[in-house]
Design a protein around this motif. Sequence first.
Motif, PDB file in Angstrom:
ATOM      1  N   UNK A   1       0.834  -1.208   0.000  1.00 47.06           N
ATOM      2  CA  UNK A   1       0.000   0.000   0.000  1.00 47.06           C
ATOM      3  C   UNK A   1       0.866   1.255   0.000  1.00 47.06           C
ATOM      4  N   UNK A   2       1.852   1.295   0.904  1.00 48.92           N
ATOM      5  CA  UNK A   2       2.675   2.497   1.056  1.00 48.92           C
ATOM      6  C   UNK A   2       3.475   2.821  -0.202  1.00 48.92           C
ATOM      7  N   UNK A   3       3.898   1.789  -0.925  1.00 52.13           N
ATOM      8  CA  UNK A   3       4.662   2.022  -2.158  1.00 52.13           C
ATOM      9  C   UNK A   3       3.824   2.736  -3.214  1.00 52.13           C
ATOM     10  N   UNK A   4       2.505   2.627  -3.100  1.00 52.43           N
ATOM     11  CA  UNK A   4       1.605   3.299  -4.053  1.00 52.43           C
ATOM     12  C   UNK A   4       1.349   4.755  -3.667  1.00 52.43           C
ATOM     13  N   UNK A   5       1.709   5.117  -2.440  1.00 47.64           N
ATOM     14  CA  UNK A   5       1.455   6.479  -1.949  1.00 47.64           C
ATOM     15  C   UNK A   5       2.620   7.377  -2.351  1.00 47.64           C
ATOM     16  N   UNK A   6       2.306   8.450  -3.047  1.00 47.43           N
ATOM     17  CA  UNK A   6       3.352   9.335  -3.555  1.00 47.43           C
ATOM     18  C   UNK A   6       4.173  10.049  -2.503  1.00 47.43           C
ATOM     19  N   UNK A   7       3.661  10.156  -1.286  1.00 50.65           N
ATOM     20  CA  UNK A   7       4.375  10.901  -0.256  1.00 50.65           C
ATOM     21  C   UNK A   7       5.347  10.079   0.570  1.00 50.65           C
ATOM     22  N   UNK A   8       5.392   8.767   0.349  1.00 53.56           N
ATOM     23  CA  UNK A   8       6.268   7.901   1.147  1.00 53.56           C
ATOM     24  C   UNK A   8       7.611   7.746   0.436  1.00 53.56           C
ATOM     25  N   UNK A   9       8.681   8.157   1.124  1.00 52.50           N
ATOM     26  CA  UNK A   9      10.024   8.051   0.551  1.00 52.50           C
ATOM     27  C   UNK A   9      10.633   6.683   0.805  1.00 52.50           C
ATOM     28  N   UNK A  10      10.610   6.268   2.073  1.00 54.75           N
ATOM     29  CA  UNK A  10      11.248   5.011   2.468  1.00 54.75           C
ATOM     30  C   UNK A  10      10.370   4.305   3.493  1.00 54.75           C
ATOM     31  N   UNK A  11      10.362   2.976   3.407  1.00 54.40           N
ATOM     32  CA  UNK A  11       9.622   2.160   4.365  1.00 54.40           C
ATOM     33  C   UNK A  11      10.652   1.379   5.180  1.00 54.40           C
ATOM     34  N   UNK A  12      10.663   1.634   6.478  1.00 54.12           N
ATOM     35  CA  UNK A  12      11.590   0.956   7.389  1.00 54.12           C
ATOM     36  C   UNK A  12      10.758  -0.033   8.187  1.00 54.12           C
ATOM     37  N   UNK A  13      11.280  -1.247   8.385  1.00 53.46           N
ATOM     38  CA  UNK A  13      10.500  -2.289   9.053  1.00 53.46           C
ATOM     39  C   UNK A  13      11.178  -2.735  10.346  1.00 53.46           C
ATOM     40  N   UNK A  14      10.333  -3.043  11.343  1.00 49.27           N
ATOM     41  CA  UNK A  14      10.803  -3.608  12.608  1.00 49.27           C
ATOM     42  C   UNK A  14       9.795  -4.683  13.021  1.00 49.27           C
ATOM     43  N   UNK A  15      10.292  -5.764  13.638  1.00 48.82           N
ATOM     44  CA  UNK A  15       9.405  -6.882  13.969  1.00 48.82           C
ATOM     45  C   UNK A  15       8.901  -6.862  15.411  1.00 48.82           C
ATOM     46  N   UNK A  16       9.362  -5.882  16.209  1.00 45.80           N
ATOM     47  CA  UNK A  16       8.840  -5.725  17.572  1.00 45.80           C
ATOM     48  C   UNK A  16       9.189  -4.320  18.076  1.00 45.80           C
ATOM     49  N   UNK A  17       8.620  -3.970  19.219  1.00 48.92           N
ATOM     50  CA  UNK A  17       8.815  -2.636  19.759  1.00 48.92           C
ATOM     51  C   UNK A  17      10.256  -2.297  20.103  1.00 48.92           C
ATOM     52  N   UNK A  18      10.991  -3.264  20.609  1.00 50.36           N
ATOM     53  CA  UNK A  18      12.385  -3.014  20.981  1.00 50.36           C
ATOM     54  C   UNK A  18      13.235  -2.712  19.748  1.00 50.36           C
ATOM     55  N   UNK A  19      13.051  -3.507  18.717  1.00 48.87           N
ATOM     56  CA  UNK A  19      13.777  -3.272  17.469  1.00 48.87           C
ATOM     57  C   UNK A  19      13.430  -1.884  16.911  1.00 48.87           C
TER      58      UNK A  19
ATOM     59  N   UNK B   1       6.572   9.042  10.448  1.00 49.21           N
ATOM     60  CA  UNK B   1       5.314   8.385  10.796  1.00 49.21           C
ATOM     61  C   UNK B   1       5.600   6.946  11.210  1.00 49.21           C
ATOM     62  N   UNK B   2       4.843   6.472  12.215  1.00 52.99           N
ATOM     63  CA  UNK B   2       4.989   5.093  12.695  1.00 52.99           C
ATOM     64  C   UNK B   2       3.649   4.379  12.551  1.00 52.99           C
ATOM     65  N   UNK B   3       3.668   3.188  11.950  1.00 53.11           N
ATOM     66  CA  UNK B   3       2.504   2.308  11.890  1.00 53.11           C
ATOM     67  C   UNK B   3       2.803   1.142  12.823  1.00 53.11           C
ATOM     68  N   UNK B   4       1.989   0.962  13.852  1.00 55.88           N
ATOM     69  CA  UNK B   4       2.325   0.092  14.979  1.00 55.88           C
ATOM     70  C   UNK B   4       1.291  -0.997  15.223  1.00 55.88           C
ATOM     71  N   UNK B   5       1.760  -2.242  15.242  1.00 54.94           N
ATOM     72  CA  UNK B   5       0.940  -3.368  15.678  1.00 54.94           C
ATOM     73  C   UNK B   5       0.972  -3.402  17.206  1.00 54.94           C
ATOM     74  N   UNK B   6      -0.025  -4.011  17.825  1.00 53.51           N
ATOM     75  CA  UNK B   6      -0.045  -4.108  19.285  1.00 53.51           C
ATOM     76  C   UNK B   6       0.510  -5.451  19.773  1.00 53.51           C
ATOM     77  N   UNK B   7       0.026  -6.550  19.211  1.00 54.87           N
ATOM     78  CA  UNK B   7       0.396  -7.879  19.695  1.00 54.87           C
ATOM     79  C   UNK B   7       1.673  -8.350  18.999  1.00 54.87           C
ATOM     80  N   UNK B   8       2.793  -8.281  19.747  1.00 52.76           N
ATOM     81  CA  UNK B   8       4.102  -8.693  19.229  1.00 52.76           C
ATOM     82  C   UNK B   8       4.931  -9.280  20.366  1.00 52.76           C
ATOM     83  N   UNK B   9       5.909 -10.122  20.029  1.00 57.02           N
ATOM     84  CA  UNK B   9       6.811 -10.640  21.057  1.00 57.02           C
ATOM     85  C   UNK B   9       7.854  -9.586  21.461  1.00 57.02           C
ATOM     86  N   UNK B  10       8.630  -9.882  22.459  1.00 63.39           N
ATOM     87  CA  UNK B  10       9.732  -9.061  22.980  1.00 63.39           C
ATOM     88  C   UNK B  10       9.207  -7.779  23.632  1.00 63.39           C
ATOM     89  N   UNK B  11       8.654  -6.867  22.826  1.00 61.15           N
ATOM     90  CA  UNK B  11       8.033  -5.646  23.347  1.00 61.15           C
ATOM     91  C   UNK B  11       6.790  -5.378  22.504  1.00 61.15           C
TER      92      UNK B  11
END
Length: 120
Positions: free
Chosen positions: A19-37, A50-60
Amino acid sequence: MNVLVIDDDFINIKLVETFLKKHGGVSEIIKASNGLEALNTLTERSDIGLILLDIVMPVMNGLEFLDNVQVKEKIVNIPVIVLTTDETTKKEAFSKGATDFLTKPISEKLLFEKIGKFFK
């Protein structure tokens, strides 16, 4: 704008990334698999808008991540949109500083409506 996507589910990350790759205003998408990362990424980079955040994740989980963001002056003002299947966490997420909330499965249209508020 650079967007940090925090989710432990590879399929969810891929969907949001598509989805984000289709949005003209997004330069880079950085990914993390948990809150600590994600916190480590945010301390290393000052260019995330901008941060897009899941709630249910391991570690944090997402709520713990929000608690930690609130005490870090440098990153407390970055808007956070929570993306989760757990509607019961909405009130708590807002009380911990989340800016907006989307229930999974998310649609491209709704995501664009939510993130559109943060693009200048």
